[in-house]
Write an enzyme that holds these catalytic residues in place. Structure first.
Site, mmCIF file in Angstrom:
data_model
loop_
_atom_site.group_PDB
_atom_site.id
_atom_site.type_symbol
_atom_site.label_atom_id
_atom_site.label_comp_id
_atom_site.label_asym_id
_atom_site.label_seq_id
_atom_site.Cartn_x
_atom_site.Cartn_y
_atom_site.Cartn_z
ATOM 1 N N THR A 123 0.869 -1.166 0.000
ATOM 2 C CA THR A 123 0.000 0.000 0.000
ATOM 3 C C THR A 123 0.914 1.226 0.000
ATOM 4 N N ILE A 165 -2.924 -10.097 2.766
ATOM 5 C CA ILE A 165 -3.128 -11.153 3.787
ATOM 6 C C ILE A 165 -4.513 -11.791 3.646
ATOM 7 N N GLU A 206 -3.481 -1.432 8.242
ATOM 8 C CA GLU A 206 -3.574 0.011 8.046
ATOM 9 C C GLU A 206 -3.294 0.593 9.424
ATOM 10 N N THR A 251 -1.317 -3.054 19.268
ATOM 11 C CA THR A 251 -1.028 -1.702 19.739
ATOM 12 C C THR A 251 -1.630 -1.438 21.120
ATOM 13 N N ASP A 252 -1.067 -0.450 21.809
ATOM 14 C CA ASP A 252 -1.648 -0.041 23.094
ATOM 15 C C ASP A 252 -2.962 0.726 22.909
ATOM 16 N N GLU A 253 -3.236 1.181 21.666
ATOM 17 C CA GLU A 253 -4.434 2.011 21.451
ATOM 18 C C GLU A 253 -5.727 1.249 21.690
ATOM 19 N N TYR A 297 -9.284 3.136 13.707
ATOM 20 C CA TYR A 297 -8.048 2.330 13.693
ATOM 21 C C TYR A 297 -7.982 1.412 14.909
ATOM 22 N N LYS A 338 -8.077 -2.705 15.257
ATOM 23 C CA LYS A 338 -7.002 -3.502 15.851
ATOM 24 C C LYS A 338 -7.549 -4.327 17.024
ATOM 25 N N LYS A 371 3.509 10.376 10.282
ATOM 26 C CA LYS A 371 3.402 10.202 11.728
ATOM 27 C C LYS A 371 4.196 11.299 12.420
ATOM 28 N N ARG A 409 2.060 10.392 24.772
ATOM 29 C CA ARG A 409 2.315 9.098 24.157
ATOM 30 C C ARG A 409 3.541 8.499 24.844
ATOM 31 N N ASP A 417 -7.540 20.151 16.601
ATOM 32 C CA ASP A 417 -7.260 18.845 17.199
ATOM 33 C C ASP A 417 -7.848 17.708 16.362
HETATM 34 P P1 NAD Z 1 2.898 0.729 8.417
HETATM 35 O O1 NAD Z 1 1.642 1.400 8.015
HETATM 36 O O2 NAD Z 1 4.185 1.464 8.324
HETATM 37 O O3 NAD Z 1 3.086 -0.621 7.589
HETATM 38 C C1 NAD Z 1 2.046 -1.522 7.333
HETATM 39 C C2 NAD Z 1 2.487 -2.472 6.231
HETATM 40 O O4 NAD Z 1 1.431 -3.402 6.000
HETATM 41 C C3 NAD Z 1 2.766 -1.773 4.901
HETATM 42 O O5 NAD Z 1 3.962 -2.252 4.345
HETATM 43 C C4 NAD Z 1 1.576 -2.150 4.040
HETATM 44 O O6 NAD Z 1 1.876 -2.205 2.649
HETATM 45 C C5 NAD Z 1 1.228 -3.517 4.597
HETATM 46 N N1 NAD Z 1 -0.179 -3.894 4.375
HETATM 47 C C6 NAD Z 1 -1.273 -3.124 4.564
HETATM 48 N N2 NAD Z 1 -2.384 -3.806 4.245
HETATM 49 C C7 NAD Z 1 -1.988 -5.053 3.879
HETATM 50 C C8 NAD Z 1 -2.669 -6.226 3.449
HETATM 51 N N3 NAD Z 1 -4.003 -6.257 3.335
HETATM 52 N N4 NAD Z 1 -1.940 -7.326 3.156
HETATM 53 C C9 NAD Z 1 -0.573 -7.307 3.242
HETATM 54 N N5 NAD Z 1 0.108 -6.225 3.619
HETATM 55 C C10 NAD Z 1 -0.579 -5.101 3.941
HETATM 56 O O7 NAD Z 1 2.655 0.218 9.897
HETATM 57 P P2 NAD Z 1 3.696 0.053 11.089
HETATM 58 O O8 NAD Z 1 3.791 1.331 11.815
HETATM 59 O O9 NAD Z 1 4.920 -0.621 10.571
HETATM 60 O O10 NAD Z 1 2.879 -0.957 12.018
HETATM 61 C C11 NAD Z 1 3.028 -2.367 11.861
HETATM 62 C C12 NAD Z 1 2.114 -3.074 12.844
HETATM 63 O O11 NAD Z 1 2.449 -2.671 14.177
HETATM 64 C C13 NAD Z 1 0.640 -2.705 12.672
HETATM 65 O O12 NAD Z 1 -0.116 -3.861 12.902
HETATM 66 C C14 NAD Z 1 0.366 -1.668 13.744
HETATM 67 O O13 NAD Z 1 -0.964 -1.711 14.150
HETATM 68 C C15 NAD Z 1 1.306 -2.130 14.846
HETATM 69 N N6 NAD Z 1 1.809 -1.097 15.758
HETATM 70 C C16 NAD Z 1 2.348 0.059 15.267
HETATM 71 C C17 NAD Z 1 2.889 0.997 16.153
HETATM 72 C C18 NAD Z 1 3.517 2.277 15.670
HETATM 73 O O14 NAD Z 1 3.847 3.125 16.508
HETATM 74 N N7 NAD Z 1 3.752 2.465 14.377
HETATM 75 C C19 NAD Z 1 2.847 0.745 17.528
HETATM 76 C C20 NAD Z 1 2.270 -0.450 17.992
HETATM 77 C C21 NAD Z 1 1.777 -1.371 17.081
HETATM 78 O O1 DAU Z 2 0.224 3.897 20.293
HETATM 79 C C1 DAU Z 2 0.595 3.103 19.199
HETATM 80 C C2 DAU Z 2 0.111 3.747 17.927
HETATM 81 O O2 DAU Z 2 0.954 4.865 17.681
HETATM 82 C C3 DAU Z 2 0.107 2.806 16.742
HETATM 83 O O3 DAU Z 2 -0.799 1.776 16.982
HETATM 84 C C4 DAU Z 2 -0.256 3.544 15.454
HETATM 85 O O4 DAU Z 2 -0.152 2.678 14.354
HETATM 86 C C5 DAU Z 2 0.703 4.702 15.279
HETATM 87 O O5 DAU Z 2 0.369 5.438 14.127
HETATM 88 C C6 DAU Z 2 0.690 5.583 16.506
HETATM 89 O O6 DAU Z 2 -0.583 6.280 16.629
HETATM 90 P P1 DAU Z 2 -0.659 7.808 17.104
HETATM 91 O O7 DAU Z 2 -1.943 8.380 16.653
HETATM 92 O O8 DAU Z 2 -0.308 7.932 18.544
HETATM 93 O O9 DAU Z 2 0.591 8.377 16.257
HETATM 94 P P2 DAU Z 2 0.781 9.702 15.400
HETATM 95 O O10 DAU Z 2 2.238 9.778 15.056
HETATM 96 O O11 DAU Z 2 -0.207 9.831 14.298
HETATM 97 O O12 DAU Z 2 0.489 10.837 16.472
HETATM 98 C C7 DAU Z 2 1.209 10.915 17.684
HETATM 99 C C8 DAU Z 2 0.633 12.061 18.490
HETATM 100 O O13 DAU Z 2 0.967 13.287 17.843
HETATM 101 C C9 DAU Z 2 -0.877 12.032 18.583
HETATM 102 O O14 DAU Z 2 -1.267 12.511 19.869
HETATM 103 C C10 DAU Z 2 -1.335 13.001 17.502
HETATM 104 C C11 DAU Z 2 -0.206 14.019 17.466
HETATM 105 N N1 DAU Z 2 0.062 14.639 16.144
HETATM 106 C C12 DAU Z 2 0.233 13.817 15.078
HETATM 107 C C13 DAU Z 2 0.489 14.348 13.830
HETATM 108 C C14 DAU Z 2 0.666 13.449 12.640
HETATM 109 C C15 DAU Z 2 0.173 16.002 16.044
HETATM 110 O O15 DAU Z 2 0.041 16.750 17.032
HETATM 111 N N2 DAU Z 2 0.426 16.545 14.810
HETATM 112 C C16 DAU Z 2 0.575 15.762 13.692
HETATM 113 O O16 DAU Z 2 0.776 16.307 12.586
#
Ligand code: NAD
Ligand code: DAU
Length: 353
Positions: free
Chosen positions: A35, A59, A83, A133-135, A159, A163, A198, A223, A289
């Site tokens: 994606t 998947i 996603e 995720t913790d969310e 989201y 999850k 992000k 966070r 916000d």
């Molecule tokens: P990301 O969005 O960077 O990557 C997701 C990947 O999954 C991408 O490569 C995308 O192409 C692939 N994908 C999406 N839909 C798919 C499908 N239907 N089939 C196969 N592949 C698909 O996400 P990330 O930040 O690397 O997060 C990875 C995992 O960890 C997720 O499950 C997310 O919920 C979890 N997670 C993320 C965070 C964070 O802070 N980023 C924290 C805790 C948990």
């Molecule tokens: O807690 C784990 C999660 O953390 C993961 O499960 C998600 O996949 C990951 O995207 C992340 O979610 P958040 O919503 O916490 O992350 P994000 O980076 O989008 O935002 C972090 C914080 O910053 C949130 O409180 C929103 C704020 N923010 C984010 C963006 C993109 C801003 O203030 N300005 C911004 O432009």
């Protein structure tokens, strides 16, 4: 011995695959839909490496997943595919339901079909590790204790609801069918190869481009930050020694308000790439916000620490410095993401099938 990793071209999955193959010769089949968040350029250093095969696919494609399982007989499936961006889930929740809920369901069914036909010893050794995720636990008030594994599920965004649903499916596939599952619930990750939608990568990239640094609301949302390689080491440890059917919270005890994160990034950039005049902090702007914005997340990681002896290698101070340095050292990766050129990478440079 082989691992099937899903979503291994995304931020955390790709870091996991790179780290895994840096310390092990156990091959990885990497199933990723590619994606907008999937970036094979992140895996460029593995080009021509026989231990890694990237397969572009969903998947939820049961025929493809079943074929890969039959062909490669992995000892474990690690499900990173999702996603993952909360803001996108607010604008368009459909894809989140498709991949995170329906996709996980289909993946579980493909894996169950494969696993149930394995010889007993292979069945016992097999693992399905679900990365979550913790969310899913919802939002904490300032004085609340951090999330333990027993905290009620109270997801607030499309989201986190998707999850949470996937976590419940994984749990049920263990309880009902005996599938040997493990689930990890991790806090916010940051580090190399993070897509600049992000908070942390967006702020670094915008600051360097002289653009506004958009802080949602008052910026006092909290966070709990973990360097991505520490998340990867936790997943390796849970895969190795986690108790089947258990969930493990992953976090580094690094709670910070968003505004402090942004100020820290500005301070590091002022030091490492000073502007001709003034501080990057002058680019900070407060914007509308996020709807339903969770106020605070915090992970209690004591179970993982006590049971499996895991501890993070980085503090927030060392991890954020490494991260800012990585973005300064890798402008091409950022540029290809911004121009969309990374999406051609798979055709131009990578032998995906
Ligand atoms: P990301 O969005 O960077 O990557 C997701 C990947 O999954 C991408 O490569 C995308 O192409 C692939 N994908 C999406 N839909 C798919 C499908 N239907 N089939 C196969 N592949 C698909 O996400 P990330 O930040 O690397 O997060 C990875 C995992 O960890 C997720 O499950 C997310 O919920 C979890 N997670 C993320 C965070 C964070 O802070 N980023 C924290 C805790 C948990
Ligand atoms: O807690 C784990 C999660 O953390 C993961 O499960 C998600 O996949 C990951 O995207 C992340 O979610 P958040 O919503 O916490 O992350 P994000 O980076 O989008 O935002 C972090 C914080 O910053 C949130 O409180 C929103 C704020 N923010 C984010 C963006 C993109 C801003 O203030 N300005 C911004 O432009």
């Amino acid at each position: 011995m082989t691992l099937l990793v899903t979503g291994g071209a995304g931020f955390i999955g790709a870091n996991f695959v790179l780290d895994w193959l840096a310390s092990s010769d156990e091959p990885v089949i990497n199933l990723d839909k590619l994606t907008y968040a999937g970036n094979p350029e992140t895996l460029a250093s593995l080009q021509g490496d026989a231990r890694h095969r990237l397969v572009q696919g969903d998947i939820g494609d049961s025929a493809l997943v079943s074929r890969l399982l039959a062909e490669h007989r992995p000892r474990a499936v690690l499900n990173f595919a999702a996603e993952s961006h909360v803001d996108r889930s607010i604008h368009g929740p459909g894809e989140f339901i498709e991949t995170n809920v329906v996709g996980t369901f289909r993946l579980l069914e493909s894996v169950r079909g494969h696993w149930s036909a394995l010889p007993e010893a292979e069945q016992a050794a097999f693992r399905f590790l679900h990365v979550s995720t913790d969310e899913v636990y919802g939002s904490l008030a300032k004085e609340d204790p951090a999330f333990t594994e027993h905290h009620r599920y109270e997801p607030n965004s499309p989201y986190s609801a998707s999850k949470a649903a996937s976590d419940h499916l994984v749990r049920a596939w263990h309880h009902t069918y005996g599938l040997p599952v493990l689930t990890t619930n991790c806090s916010n990750n940051y580090g190399p190869y993070h897509f600049p939608e992000k908070l942390i990568p967006l702020m670094i990239v915008n600051a360097l481009a002289g653009k506004p640094l958009p802080v949602y609301g008052d910026g006092m949302q909290i966070r709990d930050w973990l360097y991505v390689k520490d998340h990867c080491s936790a997943i390796r440890r849970v895969l190795q020694a986690g108790r089947v059917g258990e969930t493990y919270n992953v976090g580094g005890w690094n709670e910070k308000p968003n505004i402090e994160i942004v100020q820290t990034i500005c301070r590091l950039l002022d030091e490492m790439r000073p502007k001709a005049q003034g501080s990057y902090a002058s680019q900070i702007t407060h914007v509308t916000d996020r709807p339903g914005h969770d106020r605070r997340y915090a992970i209690d990681a004591r179970k993982l620490e006590a049971e499996l002896g895991w501890t993070p290698a980085e503090t927030f101070e060392t991890g954020i410095r490494k991260t800012v340095t990585w973005y300064l050292d890798n402008p091409e990766w950022v540029q290809h993401v911004q121009s969309g050129a990374y999406r051609d990478w798979v055709n131009k440079h990578y032998n995906a099938s």
